[in-house]
Design an enzyme around this catalytic site. Structure first.
Site, PDB file in Angstrom:
ATOM      1  N   HIS A 210       0.837  -1.206   0.000  1.00  0.00           N
ATOM      2  CA  HIS A 210       0.000   0.000   0.000  1.00  0.00           C
ATOM      3  C   HIS A 210       0.872   1.256   0.000  1.00  0.00           C
ATOM      4  CE1 HIS A 210      -4.153  -1.631   1.416  1.00  0.00           C
ATOM      5  NE2 HIS A 210      -3.612  -2.398   0.492  1.00  0.00           N
TER       6      HIS A 210
ATOM      7  N   ARG B  69       1.471   4.828  -2.912  1.00  0.00           N
ATOM      8  CA  ARG B  69       1.120   6.229  -2.668  1.00  0.00           C
ATOM      9  C   ARG B  69       2.280   7.164  -2.992  1.00  0.00           C
ATOM     10  NH1 ARG B  69      -0.708   3.598   1.826  1.00  0.00           N
ATOM     11  NH2 ARG B  69       0.888   4.525   3.129  1.00  0.00           N
TER      12      ARG B  69
END
Lengths: 171, 171, 171
Positions: free
Chosen positions: B52, B56
């Protein structure tokens, strides 16, 4: 007051708001008969039944029938809407009692077809997880999926509840 | 850049693409605060968090808060969008810590109501399989379903992800 | 006869009517090749395969391939529609055989991209229940979700079946 179609199927997962939504449909049409299929065998289930009971107003009549759902559909007031809550607990009762699931589902479908007043049936969608380890759970999952398909085919309207939000799948 | 409504709930199953979709919503509005609720307790979870994180860009600020989500909502930059990923891990943390789930959910709902800048909350739908064998899993399933209903009611927009594809349930 | 897009993904839970719906799509386009990924390892599975077989008419050709799905896609009649039933059993076979899941999924995606004639692929949605207890089930759930996302991205049309009712998610 709104009018209900002959047969509405309200599908959803655990705690998806399906019972509340189904009760709202019948309440908005003036109330009717609440047909409870649960048996209060343990504390957890008793608490759920009590929560459901407290939510319903005095315009409701309550019937309790864990097994003979076709018979209850025949006995219930033929002029008022009927809410069945729910087909999943009923199917579990039928299987635990060692009855012929296919025959009982046939009888239910026939009884739904004979009702003149509106019916709203609540049922769980249970087939969207990993294959269960044990054969009984797999058999239940298959029977539930097959029953949901049969009721959905007969229904005028099918609604799927997710997080309390309705999604119309049919009608 | 697109603008976000005050509260968006992104629901979905495991590996449904819900985190990626939610990140896309906040990224399209210019980035914001990523509020991670995961605790990297084992290798499997560490790998997920890392995956994750790598997705980003540098326009994000990261906060980590496994338990006190209401407090983190109050501490986070009040002018930037906030992504909560996810309510399911948070709820699991709260239950495993033996805390009062109802009280913590009340506090979360109140904190969401107080936020001025947009919030996108990710949560799992976990109620569409067979009834779990153990009572803790059933309690978790009920608590998650109830929380999803409450956040969905408060939300301006609710989206269900399936195989990476969004379906708008509200808004 | 209706025409099919290049790639259709039919998703659904257990006994959701997904195989029947997918067969209907290919049948309405004049039939084609039925590519079965099941291995009849036990009585329960044999009964399911037999039920599926009896439903199909003589306008179908049947291929059976439990593992090398990419190879089967290359071998199948390049001018006729192909029905893959289903990706979930295939993925289970691949994992049980101890093969490299990522590599096999890459090969499948590439083979789907090379097909000129329409493909209808059936797959289960398995991520909407409680997190499974064992690591293998969690790995399967993750792999299935990731594969569904990849096929959905490639697909022209994605349909989710619930109680036999189709909901178009894409296309």
């Amino acid at each position: 007051m709104t009018s209900l179609p002959r047969l509405t199927l309200v599908l959803g997962g655990a705690r998806s708001g399906k019972s509340r939504y189904a009760e709202g449909l019948v309440a908005a049409s003036g109330g009717g008969t609440y047909l409870a299929t649960a048996e209060a065998l343990d504390e957890e289930m008793r608490a759920r039944i009590e929560e459901h009971r407290q939510r319903r107003a005095s315009t409701w009549t309550t019937l309790e029938e864990p097994i003979d759902l076709a018979g209850a559909l025949a006995r219930a007031d033929a002029r008022r809407p009927l809410l069945i809550d729910c087909l999943t607990l009923w199917l579990g009762n039928v299987m635990l009692a060692g009855r012929n699931v296919d025959a009982d589902c046939d009888a239910l479908i026939a009884a739904l077809g004979r009702r003149a007043a509106p019916v709203v049936a609540v049922s769980n969608e249970v087939g969207l997880g990993i294959v269960p380890d044990n054969a009984l759970a797999r058999a239940f999952r298959d029977a539930q999926g097959t029953l949901n398909q049969r009721v959905a085919q007969l229904a005028d309207r099918v609604v799927l509840l997710t997080a309390g939000l309705p999604l119309v799948l049919k009608g």
